[in-house]
Design a protein around this motif. Structure first.
Motif, PDB file in Angstrom:
ATOM      1  N   SER A 147      -0.790   9.504   8.800  1.00 43.99           N
ATOM      2  CA  SER A 147      -1.383   8.673   7.754  1.00 43.99           C
ATOM      3  C   SER A 147      -0.777   7.282   7.770  1.00 43.99           C
ATOM      4  O   SER A 147      -1.487   6.275   7.650  1.00 43.99           O
ATOM      5  CB  SER A 147      -1.151   9.274   6.371  1.00 43.99           C
ATOM      6  N   GLN A 148       0.556   7.231   7.931  1.00 44.02           N
ATOM      7  CA  GLN A 148       1.223   5.930   7.947  1.00 44.02           C
ATOM      8  C   GLN A 148       0.796   5.122   9.173  1.00 44.02           C
ATOM      9  O   GLN A 148       0.587   3.913   9.080  1.00 44.02           O
ATOM     10  CB  GLN A 148       2.746   6.120   7.924  1.00 44.02           C
TER      11      GLN A 148
ATOM     12  N   TYR B 169      -2.622   3.704   8.515  1.00 41.32           N
ATOM     13  CA  TYR B 169      -2.499   2.570   7.587  1.00 41.32           C
ATOM     14  C   TYR B 169      -1.958   1.335   8.317  1.00 41.32           C
ATOM     15  O   TYR B 169      -2.508   0.236   8.186  1.00 41.32           O
ATOM     16  CB  TYR B 169      -1.575   2.943   6.423  1.00 41.32           C
TER      17      TYR B 169
ATOM     18  N   ASP C  46      -2.005   0.614  11.503  1.00 39.48           N
ATOM     19  CA  ASP C  46      -2.980   0.104  12.473  1.00 39.48           C
ATOM     20  C   ASP C  46      -4.055  -0.714  11.768  1.00 39.48           C
ATOM     21  O   ASP C  46      -4.455  -1.780  12.252  1.00 39.48           O
ATOM     22  CB  ASP C  46      -3.626   1.257  13.251  1.00 39.48           C
ATOM     23  N   LEU C  47      -4.534  -0.212  10.618  1.00 41.52           N
ATOM     24  CA  LEU C  47      -5.562  -0.939   9.862  1.00 41.52           C
ATOM     25  C   LEU C  47      -5.007  -2.266   9.351  1.00 41.52           C
ATOM     26  O   LEU C  47      -5.679  -3.294   9.392  1.00 41.52           O
ATOM     27  CB  LEU C  47      -6.050  -0.088   8.672  1.00 41.52           C
ATOM     28  N   LYS C  48      -3.759  -2.236   8.890  1.00 36.20           N
ATOM     29  CA  LYS C  48      -3.128  -3.464   8.372  1.00 36.20           C
ATOM     30  C   LYS C  48      -2.957  -4.492   9.501  1.00 36.20           C
ATOM     31  O   LYS C  48      -3.261  -5.659   9.324  1.00 36.20           O
ATOM     32  CB  LYS C  48      -1.773  -3.117   7.743  1.00 36.20           C
TER      33      LYS C  48
ATOM     34  N   PHE D 165      -7.534  -5.253   8.277  1.00 39.32           N
ATOM     35  CA  PHE D 165      -8.512  -4.588   7.404  1.00 39.32           C
ATOM     36  C   PHE D 165      -7.965  -4.285   6.010  1.00 39.32           C
ATOM     37  O   PHE D 165      -8.674  -3.732   5.180  1.00 39.32           O
ATOM     38  CB  PHE D 165      -8.993  -3.278   8.043  1.00 39.32           C
ATOM     39  N   ILE D 166      -6.682  -4.572   5.777  1.00 38.67           N
ATOM     40  CA  ILE D 166      -6.090  -4.274   4.469  1.00 38.67           C
ATOM     41  C   ILE D 166      -5.530  -5.552   3.875  1.00 38.67           C
ATOM     42  O   ILE D 166      -4.795  -6.283   4.533  1.00 38.67           O
ATOM     43  CB  ILE D 166      -4.989  -3.202   4.610  1.00 38.67           C
ATOM     44  N   GLU D 167      -5.920  -5.842   2.624  1.00 42.15           N
ATOM     45  CA  GLU D 167      -5.353  -7.011   1.951  1.00 42.15           C
ATOM     46  C   GLU D 167      -4.506  -6.561   0.767  1.00 42.15           C
ATOM     47  O   GLU D 167      -4.708  -5.474   0.221  1.00 42.15           O
ATOM     48  CB  GLU D 167      -6.449  -7.985   1.506  1.00 42.15           C
ATOM     49  N   THR D 168      -3.565  -7.396   0.384  1.00 44.60           N
ATOM     50  CA  THR D 168      -2.655  -7.074  -0.716  1.00 44.60           C
ATOM     51  C   THR D 168      -3.110  -7.790  -1.983  1.00 44.60           C
ATOM     52  O   THR D 168      -3.426  -8.972  -1.938  1.00 44.60           O
ATOM     53  CB  THR D 168      -1.224  -7.535  -0.357  1.00 44.60           C
ATOM     54  N   ARG D 169      -3.183  -7.044  -3.079  1.00 47.39           N
ATOM     55  CA  ARG D 169      -3.527  -7.620  -4.385  1.00 47.39           C
ATOM     56  C   ARG D 169      -2.530  -7.132  -5.422  1.00 47.39           C
ATOM     57  O   ARG D 169      -1.948  -6.062  -5.266  1.00 47.39           O
ATOM     58  CB  ARG D 169      -4.924  -7.168  -4.834  1.00 47.39           C
TER      59      ARG D 169
END
Ligand SMILES: [Zn+2]
Length: 168
Positions: free
Chosen positions: A105-106, A109, A111-113, A117-121
């Motif tokens: 899972s990590q 995550y 790889d996507l980051k 594909f992943i943004e921080t809010r």
């Protein structure tokens, strides 16, 4: 006919309560289908897992005076006699809280980051300083701000069907 390679799983049982008839029905159906596929010469991997983490398990474990891990282990142990009794044979049974699942899972995550594909809010969430943890909506109960029904969960009202974020 060429041999098919099949991956079969059931809905992962959520480990917040004991095994019941609704679980065994799905397993019997899946097991019968897996056996039929094997009799036709197809190759089948039949796997399942305890769906372990989550607020309902934490709540049930706390009520039972156990750690979530111990609670899930006890639920899993209670299932085995039923699976064995119905001759349901998974090739592998795991747990969504297993070290392999954490690692995979990590990695997904990360790889996507890395691929953007992943943004921080920034979000607002309730925090319990005694337990030192952020509180899921299920841990927050109170009066519905719309219909004023008492004892409703933080994410929805079961009386008037309102859905909301807990007040901050
Ligand atoms: Zn309401």
């Amino acid at each position: 006919m060429s041999q098919r390679k099949l991956f079969v799983t059931t809905a992962l049982p959520y480990a917040n309560g004991n095994f019941h008839i609704g679980h065994i029905m799905e397993y019997i159906q899946a097991d019968a289908w897996v056996r039929a596929q094997r009799m036709q010469g197809n190759q089948v991997n039949f796997v399942g897992a305890d769906d372990a983490p989550g607020a309902p398990i934490m709540i049930a474990a706390e009520k039972a005076g156990k750690t979530p891990q111990q609670f899930v282990a006890d639920i899993a142990a209670g299932r085995k006699p039923y699976l064995d009794g119905f001759h349901i044979a998974f090739d592998n049974w795991s747990n969504t809280d297993s070290p392999e699942n954490h690692t995979l899972s990590q990695q997904i995550y990360l790889d996507l980051k890395a691929a953007g594909f992943i943004e921080t809010r920034t979000i607002e969430q309730f925090f319990d300083p005694e337990k030192n943890m952020f509180l899921p909506d299920r841990f927050i109960k109170g009066e519905c701000p719309r219909c004023h029904a008492k004892d409703q969960y933080g994410d929805n009202c079961e009386v008037c069907s309102s859905v909301y974020a807990p007040p901050t």
